[in-house]
Design a protein around this motif. Structure first.
Motif, mmCIF file in Angstrom:
data_model
loop_
_atom_site.group_PDB
_atom_site.id
_atom_site.type_symbol
_atom_site.label_atom_id
_atom_site.label_comp_id
_atom_site.label_asym_id
_atom_site.label_seq_id
_atom_site.Cartn_x
_atom_site.Cartn_y
_atom_site.Cartn_z
ATOM 1 N N VAL A 1 31.338 17.882 18.191
ATOM 2 C CA VAL A 1 32.060 17.216 17.111
ATOM 3 C C VAL A 1 33.567 17.322 17.328
ATOM 4 C CG1 VAL A 1 32.524 17.221 14.620
ATOM 5 C CG2 VAL A 1 30.195 17.653 15.466
ATOM 6 N N PHE A 2 34.024 18.512 17.702
ATOM 7 C CA PHE A 2 35.463 18.754 17.868
ATOM 8 C C PHE A 2 35.666 19.822 18.930
ATOM 9 C CE2 PHE A 2 38.949 21.691 16.925
ATOM 10 C CZ PHE A 2 40.038 20.830 16.990
ATOM 11 N N GLN A 3 36.690 19.621 19.738
ATOM 12 C CA GLN A 3 37.109 20.614 20.719
ATOM 13 C C GLN A 3 38.621 20.721 20.681
ATOM 14 O OE1 GLN A 3 35.975 19.931 24.852
ATOM 15 N NE2 GLN A 3 37.931 20.813 25.489
ATOM 16 N N GLY A 4 39.128 21.944 20.703
ATOM 17 C CA GLY A 4 40.569 22.142 20.717
ATOM 18 C C GLY A 4 40.920 23.434 21.427
ATOM 19 N N SER A 5 42.202 23.619 21.676
ATOM 20 C CA SER A 5 42.655 24.849 22.323
ATOM 21 C C SER A 5 44.108 25.090 21.969
ATOM 22 C CB SER A 5 42.488 24.754 23.840
ATOM 23 O OG SER A 5 43.318 23.744 24.378
ATOM 24 N N ILE A 6 44.525 26.326 22.153
ATOM 25 C CA ILE A 6 45.939 26.671 22.045
ATOM 26 C C ILE A 6 46.328 27.386 23.336
ATOM 27 C CG2 ILE A 6 46.023 26.732 19.537
ATOM 28 C CD1 ILE A 6 45.759 29.736 19.628
ATOM 29 N N PRO A 7 47.557 27.210 23.803
ATOM 30 C CA PRO A 7 47.945 27.756 25.111
ATOM 31 C C PRO A 7 48.054 29.268 25.111
ATOM 32 C CG PRO A 7 49.828 26.774 24.004
ATOM 33 C CD PRO A 7 48.636 26.438 23.165
ATOM 34 N N ALA A 8 48.075 29.807 26.323
ATOM 35 C CA ALA A 8 48.258 31.247 26.490
ATOM 36 C C ALA A 8 49.601 31.672 25.915
ATOM 37 C CB ALA A 8 48.183 31.603 27.976
#
Length: 221
Positions: free
Chosen positions: A189-196
């Motif tokens: 449904v949803f995929q996200g990320s935040i950087p290192a």
């Protein structure tokens, strides 16, 4: 219980008070994580309110989930984590259990939260764990997970707390996470990320929906 699981359980028994002291209000400073949990709550409420935080630790997410209209319960491998959860975040059902043997009937839950709890799964534990998560989520229900992104290399962790514990962790790629959920019967449904940031790796977030099995499709028809 195998030796790796025993080590993980015992380490988190030691870490319980450390987590309670240092992470209790962590969500207040993490707007991305609140937004992902809000999305999970909104789509889950269309199916039901019964959700479980699998790997709940000290229970810090349960009041937030409840504030969004859900009826959460907590599950954790560590008896001490559950003891602290009952003390610090009372008013919710808690149980000690392995996520590969969850204490729920088939399709009992509208949703599941796995907040950084899947990073402890060794390669041979992943198929049983993802299959078990699929078993307890009803068709149309949702699962949301936060995890640390990486290449799947075995990592040992715990020394930074100065508490004398170590345990295995695996930071998986978004592709592997998606593929494992798909194989277990979920759709993305949803995929996200935040950087290192600093010494922390990038974080990943996935929201998936449990697909209807053949019997459910036939019944709906």
């Amino acid at each position: 219980m195998d030796a790796r699981t025993e080590e993980l359980r015992d380490a988190h028994d030691v870490l319980a008070e450390y987590y309670a002291k240092n992470f209790a209000d962590l969500l207040d400073d993490l707007p991305v994580e609140r937004a992902v949990l809000d999305l999970f709550a909104e789509v889950t409420l269309a199916v039901g309110t019964e959700v479980a935080d699998v790997g709940c630790g000290t229970g810090r997410l349960l009041p937030y989930l409840a504030s969004r209209g859900l009826s959460p319960r907590g599950v954790d491998l560590s008896p001490k984590m559950i003891e602290v959860a009952r003390r610090d975040n009372p008013g919710f059902p808690y149980e000690v259990a392995d996520l590969r043997e969850l204490p729920f009937a088939d399709a009992a839950l509208a949703g599941v939260v796995c907040w950084f709890s899947l990073i402890y799964l060794a390669p041979e534990a992943r198929v049983p764990a993802f299959t078990e998560l699929a078993r307890v989520v009803r068709p149309g229900g949702h699962l949301v997970t936060a995890y640390k992104l990486g290449d799947g290399t075995l990592l040992r962790e715990g020394a930074s707390t100065q508490l004398g514990v170590n345990f295995d962790r695996y930071f998986l790629s978004a592709r592997e996470m998606e593929d494992r959920f798909a194989a277990a019967g979920f759709t993305l449904v949803f995929q996200g990320s935040i950087p290192a940031e600093g010494n922390e790796p990038p974080y990943g977030y996935l929201l998936v929906r449990r697909t209807a099995d053949a019997e459910a499709v036939a019944a709906a028809a």
